[in-house]
Design an enzyme around this catalytic site. Structure first.
Site, PDB file in Angstrom:
ATOM      1  N   GLY A 125       0.824  -1.205   0.000  1.00 50.02           N
ATOM      2  CA  GLY A 125       0.000   0.000   0.000  1.00 50.02           C
ATOM      3  C   GLY A 125       0.860   1.258   0.000  1.00 50.02           C
ATOM      4  N   ARG A 145      -7.950  -2.604  -1.968  1.00 50.42           N
ATOM      5  CA  ARG A 145      -7.734  -1.532  -0.977  1.00 50.42           C
ATOM      6  C   ARG A 145      -8.098  -0.160  -1.561  1.00 50.42           C
ATOM      7  NH1 ARG A 145      -2.211  -2.542   2.101  1.00 50.42           N
ATOM      8  NH2 ARG A 145      -3.138  -0.952   3.455  1.00 50.42           N
ATOM      9  N   SER A 198      -3.859   8.849   8.351  1.00 50.50           N
ATOM     10  CA  SER A 198      -3.135   7.954   7.453  1.00 50.50           C
ATOM     11  C   SER A 198      -1.871   8.629   6.948  1.00 50.50           C
ATOM     12  CB  SER A 198      -4.012   7.569   6.258  1.00 50.50           C
ATOM     13  OG  SER A 198      -3.196   7.034   5.226  1.00 50.50           O
ATOM     14  N   GLN A 257       0.056   7.354   4.809  1.00 49.94           N
ATOM     15  CA  GLN A 257       0.172   7.137   3.355  1.00 49.94           C
ATOM     16  C   GLN A 257      -0.535   8.263   2.605  1.00 49.94           C
ATOM     17  OE1 GLN A 257      -1.194   3.126   2.634  1.00 49.94           O
ATOM     18  NE2 GLN A 257       0.624   2.229   3.592  1.00 49.94           N
ATOM     19  N   ASP A 279      -0.330  -0.941  13.091  1.00 53.42           N
ATOM     20  CA  ASP A 279       0.117  -2.228  12.541  1.00 53.42           C
ATOM     21  C   ASP A 279       0.360  -3.271  13.636  1.00 53.42           C
ATOM     22  OD1 ASP A 279      -0.038  -1.167  10.010  1.00 53.42           O
ATOM     23  OD2 ASP A 279       2.100  -0.676   9.883  1.00 53.42           O
ATOM     24  N   ARG A 315      -8.309  -6.747   9.195  1.00 55.39           N
ATOM     25  CA  ARG A 315      -7.598  -7.304  10.355  1.00 55.39           C
ATOM     26  C   ARG A 315      -8.483  -7.442  11.592  1.00 55.39           C
ATOM     27  NH1 ARG A 315      -1.652  -4.495   9.490  1.00 55.39           N
ATOM     28  NH2 ARG A 315      -0.920  -6.029   7.967  1.00 55.39           N
TER      29      ARG A 315
HETATM   30  C1  S3P Z   1       2.493   3.344   6.446  1.00 56.91           C
HETATM   31  C2  S3P Z   1       1.361   3.900   6.999  1.00 56.91           C
HETATM   32  C3  S3P Z   1       0.294   3.096   7.634  1.00 56.91           C
HETATM   33  C4  S3P Z   1       0.773   1.687   7.960  1.00 56.91           C
HETATM   34  C5  S3P Z   1       1.526   1.058   6.822  1.00 56.91           C
HETATM   35  C6  S3P Z   1       2.741   1.896   6.457  1.00 56.91           C
HETATM   36  C7  S3P Z   1       3.486   4.252   5.832  1.00 56.91           C
HETATM   37  O1  S3P Z   1      -0.793   3.006   6.741  1.00 56.91           O
HETATM   38  O2  S3P Z   1      -0.342   0.867   8.298  1.00 56.91           O
HETATM   39  O3  S3P Z   1       1.954  -0.251   7.185  1.00 56.91           O
HETATM   40  O4  S3P Z   1       4.611   3.792   5.547  1.00 56.91           O
HETATM   41  O5  S3P Z   1       3.182   5.430   5.636  1.00 56.91           O
HETATM   42  P1  S3P Z   1      -1.937   4.130   6.657  1.00 56.91           P
HETATM   43  O6  S3P Z   1      -1.339   5.359   6.122  1.00 56.91           O
HETATM   44  O7  S3P Z   1      -2.977   3.561   5.732  1.00 56.91           O
HETATM   45  O8  S3P Z   1      -2.454   4.277   8.059  1.00 56.91           O
END
Ligand code: S3P
Length: 428
Positions: A95, A123, A168, A170, A315, A346
């Site tokens: 992701g 997703r 988030s 991400q 996580d 999850r």
């Molecule tokens: C991550 C952000 C988290 C985390 C993922 C890695 C990242 O996701 O669950 O394993 O590296 O920015 P979300 O941004 O969807 O919360």
């Protein structure tokens, strides 16, 4: 898919481990190295499948990347020299790769197509595509850009002021990376602070980023300067051994060089809240703070995990649910609906699989309720292709009466390819 039967017979766990490099930081080291002109060197890189997917995507964009064990060298002529790839960019199970690259590619002058595995195909991507579209991005995909495959036609972007509807990193990072190529100052407002590795690494590469009370401001058009990135151990991988050491009898595990960035280290707070015997010895702070963590077996008390703590341990919820099965009383995990859109749902996966081992656990709309302590028995568990469900099952196997079988041991290589070697190393 390879089945694995784990019949550990309730061992004590003792030893010192150095967990592999942080997954979030490893991804970003390649991305930032590819944006900057010059040679970026990375040490402690995670050779997990997710991070290898990121390397593969940037090689297809014409960036020279050399991997020598956990040392990686990125030689780039800068983001403006990326080549239009002739092939689809394949992001595998990742992701982070998919979403951060959406942000990055939107502000180039390239046409790209991205897709991933079956899990990525389910997703939600509009959480990234929609804000990027507000900046002018041209993104097409199934269900109006919700699902891969995604096609991105790079274009000139305009900065925006965005209030995050979900916590988030991400989404935040995709917007900030798009902001690098946008006219004006991009502002991202977070109600609950998500991991800040992007902000820290932007600074490490010489950019100026302001963060005040959950508001990140970032001026577009800044140049990144190639540098060295030292990736600390991944606290999300260390989490499995923290819990194993806390619940296996007469155990003591030392974990060296673990990243303890406060936006990631919620598991430390929870372990302390639950009465775990945990020592945290700071190793100092470079771009990211690190520590040596020592965990010993102890009696645990139930707790409530909620609110602003959730993004700092999102996580770790699967392994914390296992921990809660061994604590006295009722542990409540709430405000964690984001778990439903991870590599698998999850909430359902953790509840269904731990029930098969005899745990007293129920799903709620936004988390789960676990009543302990329960003596767990063996069983046949599904991983749903999710690395963290696979590792939760393996740690459970250390304390069960009887063997635990998982349907897919390989999925663990997404974030922790040496996981079973490390389990073997601490078995006593
Ligand atoms: C991550 C952000 C988290 C985390 C993922 C890695 C990242 O996701 O669950 O394993 O590296 O920015 P979300 O941004 O969807 O919360």
């Amino acid at each position: 898919m390879t089945k694995k039967v784990m019949d550990y017979k309730q061992p004590s766990l003792k030893g010192t481990l150095t967990v592999p490099g942080d997954k979030s930081i490893s991804h970003r080291s390649i991305m930032f190295g590819a944006i900057a002109e010059g040679t970026t060197t990375v040490s402690g890189f995670l050779l997990g499948e997710d991070c290898l997917s990121t390397i593969d995507c940037f090689k297809k964009l014409g960036v020279d990347i050399q991997v020598d064990g956990t040392n990686v060298t990125v030689n780039s002529k800068g983001i403006d020299a990326w080549e239009e790839p002739k092939e689809v960019l394949y992001t595998g199970n990742s992701g982070t790769t998919t979403r951060l690259m959406m942000g990055l590619l939107s502000g180039t002058n390239l046409h790209t197509v991205m897709t991933g595995d079956a899990s990525i195909g389910k997703r939600p991507m509009r959480r990234v595509a929609d804000p990027l579209r507000q900046m002018g991005a041209k993104i097409a995909g199934r269900e109006n850009g919700q699902y891969t495959p995604l096609a991105i036609q790079g274009t000139q972007l305009e900065a925006m002021d965005y209030t995050m509807p979900v916590a988030s990193a991400q989404v935040k990072s995709a917007i900030l990376l798009a902001g690098l190529r946008a006219n004006g100052t991009t502002i991202v407002r977070e109600k609950e602070v998500s991991r800040d590795h992007t902000e820290r690494m932007l600074r490490q590469f010489g950019a100026k980023v302001d963060v005040v009370d959950g508001v990140v401001s970032f001026e577009g058009g800044q140049k990144l300067t190639a540098t060295h990135v030292n990736v600390p151990g991944d606290i999300s991988s260390a989490a499995f051994f923290l819990v194993a050491g806390a619940i296996a009898p007469k155990s003591e595990i030392v974990l060296e060089n673990v990243g303890v960035n406060e936006t990631r280290a919620g598991i430390i707070d929870v372990l302390q809240q639950m009465g775990a015997n945990l020592e945290v010895k700071s190793d100092g702070e470079a771009a990211e703070p690190t520590a040596t963590l020592t965990i010993r077996t102890s009696q645990l008390q139930a707790t409530t995990i909620e609110g602003a703590l959730i993004p700092t341990l999102i996580d770790e919820v699967p392994i914390l649910a296992l921990l809660a099965t061994q604590a006295n009383g009722k542990t409540i995990i709430r405000d964690a609906e984001e778990l439903k859109v991870k590599e698998t749902d999850r909430i359902t996966a953790v509840v269904d699989e731990l029930k098969k081992l005899g745990a007293n656990i129920e799903a709620t709309d936004d988390g789960m309720i676990i009543e302990g302590p329960t003596r767990l028995h063996g069983g046949k568990l599904r991983t749903y292709g999710d690395h963290r469900i696979g590792m939760m099952a393996a740690v459970a196997a250390l304390i069960t009466d009887g063997a635990v079988e998982i349907d897919d041991a390989e999925c663990i290589a997404v974030s922790y390819p040496t996981f079973f070697e490390h389990v073997d190393a601490v078995l006593k």
